[in-house]
Design a protein around this motif. Structure first.
Motif, short mmCIF file in Angstrom:
data_model
loop_
_atom_site.label_atom_id
_atom_site.label_comp_id
_atom_site.label_asym_id
_atom_site.label_seq_id
_atom_site.Cartn_x
_atom_site.Cartn_y
_atom_site.Cartn_z
N PRO A 6 0.85 -1.19 0.00
CA PRO A 6 0.00 0.00 0.00
C PRO A 6 0.88 1.23 0.00
CG PRO A 6 -0.64 -1.52 1.74
CD PRO A 6 0.58 -2.05 1.10
N GLN A 7 0.41 2.27 -0.71
CA GLN A 7 1.23 3.47 -0.89
C GLN A 7 1.58 4.14 0.44
OE1 GLN A 7 -0.55 6.21 -3.54
NE2 GLN A 7 1.23 6.17 -4.91
N ASN A 8 0.60 4.24 1.34
CA ASN A 8 0.81 4.95 2.60
C ASN A 8 1.93 4.34 3.41
OD1 ASN A 8 -1.05 6.75 2.13
ND2 ASN A 8 -2.65 5.89 3.46
N GLU A 9 1.92 2.97 3.51
CA GLU A 9 2.91 2.28 4.33
C GLU A 9 4.31 2.49 3.78
OE1 GLU A 9 3.60 -2.19 5.79
OE2 GLU A 9 1.51 -1.57 5.42
N GLU A 10 4.40 2.46 2.44
CA GLU A 10 5.71 2.65 1.83
C GLU A 10 6.21 4.05 2.04
OE1 GLU A 10 5.64 1.58 -2.23
OE2 GLU A 10 6.30 -0.46 -1.84
N GLN A 11 5.25 5.01 1.96
CA GLN A 11 5.68 6.40 2.05
C GLN A 11 6.07 6.78 3.48
OE1 GLN A 11 2.34 8.41 0.46
NE2 GLN A 11 3.09 8.31 -1.65
N ASN A 12 5.34 6.25 4.47
CA ASN A 12 5.59 6.68 5.85
C ASN A 12 5.45 5.51 6.84
OD1 ASN A 12 6.09 8.17 8.03
ND2 ASN A 12 4.35 9.59 7.80
N PRO A 13 6.42 4.57 6.85
CA PRO A 13 6.32 3.41 7.74
C PRO A 13 6.37 3.81 9.20
CG PRO A 13 8.47 3.46 6.65
CD PRO A 13 7.65 4.56 6.04
N GLU A 14 7.00 4.97 9.56
CA GLU A 14 7.13 5.40 10.96
C GLU A 14 5.77 5.63 11.61
OE1 GLU A 14 9.53 5.88 13.23
OE2 GLU A 14 10.68 4.71 11.79
N VAL A 15 4.83 6.15 10.87
CA VAL A 15 3.50 6.44 11.40
C VAL A 15 2.87 5.16 11.92
CG1 VAL A 15 1.19 7.20 10.82
CG2 VAL A 15 3.18 8.44 9.95
N THR A 16 2.96 4.11 11.17
CA THR A 16 2.36 2.83 11.56
C THR A 16 2.97 2.32 12.85
OG1 THR A 16 2.07 2.36 9.27
CG2 THR A 16 1.84 0.52 10.75
N ARG A 17 4.31 2.40 12.95
CA ARG A 17 5.01 1.92 14.14
C ARG A 17 4.60 2.75 15.36
NH1 ARG A 17 10.58 2.39 12.87
NH2 ARG A 17 10.18 0.87 11.27
N ARG A 18 4.55 4.07 15.17
CA ARG A 18 4.20 4.94 16.30
C ARG A 18 2.78 4.66 16.78
NH1 ARG A 18 4.72 10.08 14.16
NH2 ARG A 18 6.95 9.78 14.10
N GLU A 19 1.92 4.47 15.78
CA GLU A 19 0.52 4.17 16.16
C GLU A 19 0.44 2.87 16.96
OE1 GLU A 19 -1.96 6.25 12.53
OE2 GLU A 19 -1.60 4.08 12.53
N PHE A 20 1.22 1.89 16.48
CA PHE A 20 1.22 0.60 17.19
C PHE A 20 1.70 0.76 18.64
CE2 PHE A 20 3.60 -3.12 18.58
CZ PHE A 20 2.58 -4.06 18.58
N LEU A 21 2.79 1.52 18.80
CA LEU A 21 3.35 1.71 20.15
C LEU A 21 2.35 2.45 21.04
CD1 LEU A 21 7.05 2.55 19.33
CD2 LEU A 21 6.15 0.49 20.40
N ASN A 22 1.68 3.43 20.46
CA ASN A 22 0.68 4.18 21.24
C ASN A 22 -0.44 3.25 21.71
OD1 ASN A 22 1.94 6.60 21.15
ND2 ASN A 22 0.80 7.37 19.37
N LEU A 23 -0.88 2.41 20.78
CA LEU A 23 -1.96 1.48 21.14
C LEU A 23 -1.52 0.53 22.23
CD1 LEU A 23 -3.60 0.58 17.73
CD2 LEU A 23 -4.68 1.71 19.68
N ALA A 24 -0.28 0.01 22.11
CA ALA A 24 0.24 -0.92 23.11
C ALA A 24 0.32 -0.23 24.47
CB ALA A 24 1.61 -1.43 22.70
N TRP A 25 0.78 1.03 24.46
CA TRP A 25 0.91 1.77 25.72
C TRP A 25 -0.47 1.98 26.36
CZ3 TRP A 25 -0.76 6.51 27.60
CH2 TRP A 25 -0.14 6.92 28.77
N LEU A 26 -1.43 2.36 25.49
CA LEU A 26 -2.79 2.58 26.01
C LEU A 26 -3.38 1.29 26.58
CD1 LEU A 26 -4.40 4.98 23.41
CD2 LEU A 26 -4.06 5.40 25.85
#
Ligand code: FES
Length: 194
Positions: A6-26
């Protein structure tokens, strides 16, 4: 045909990782808060209800619930205790479970002692060890004596010594959640007969 990411993941993989970490923290924070809430509730409310083993048993007056001095003890099957009245009028609540391997012992009126049917341990009316494989005297529960307004007038001490009731009209409360271990076999109580 080559797989396209998917275009988004290729363009900005950091966003996905940060979102994942935020969810894990929550999620961790959520579990932590649930834990704290559960512990608070457990401490705020007694775990055992009144009249249920592990909780308090509110009985009648001393003169009504305890037998005559040095006579057969009174059994309370629900609370798993025996109520003994000693020669000097003092009172004790004994846990019904043998201190050897946990069998239920019985009172033998003719022999005037408690005898465990499993391996033959014997105990005096006040729970003092007499003989057998039990490593200690019978365990005791805390007894409280309350006046008509519910004020505590007397209570079993830390050693679990027999309590002398200051008044036969006081109300008896047995705390089955507060057990005092019996003394090691061979060690006597002031109320031991021999
Ligand atoms: S369990 Fe009572 S003597 Fe063994």
């Amino acid at each position: 045909m080559a797989n396209k990411k998917p275009q988004n993941e290729e363009q900005n993989p950091e966003v996905t990782r940060r979102e994942f970490l935020n969810l894990a923290w929550l999620a961790s924070l959520g579990f932590f808060l649930i834990d704290i809430g559960a512990v608070t509730v457990l401490f705020a409310f007694p775990r055992f209800k009144e009249g249920e083993f592990g909780g308090r048993f509110v009985l009648g007056k001393v003169s009504e619930v305890f037998p005559e001095p040095d006579s057969d003890p009174a059994e309370n099957p629900k609370g798993k205790f025996w109520l003994s009245r000693l020669e000097d009028g003092s009172i004790i609540a004994l846990y019904k479970v043998c201190t050897h391997l946990g069998c239920l012992y019985n009172w033998q009126g003719q022999e005037h002692k408690f005898i465990c049917p499993c391996h033959g341990s014997q105990f005096q009316l006040d729970g003092t060890y007499i003989q057998g494989p039990a490593p200690r005297s019978l365990d005791r529960f805390v007894v409280r004596l309350l006046d008509e307004n519910g004020n505590e007038v007397a209570v079993t001490d830390e050693e679990g010594l027999a309590l002398v009731p200051p008044d036969e009209d006081l109300q008896v409360v047995v705390e089955t959640g507060q057990l005092i271990r019996g003394r090691p076999s061979g060690e006597k109580y002031p109320t031991s007969e021999f």
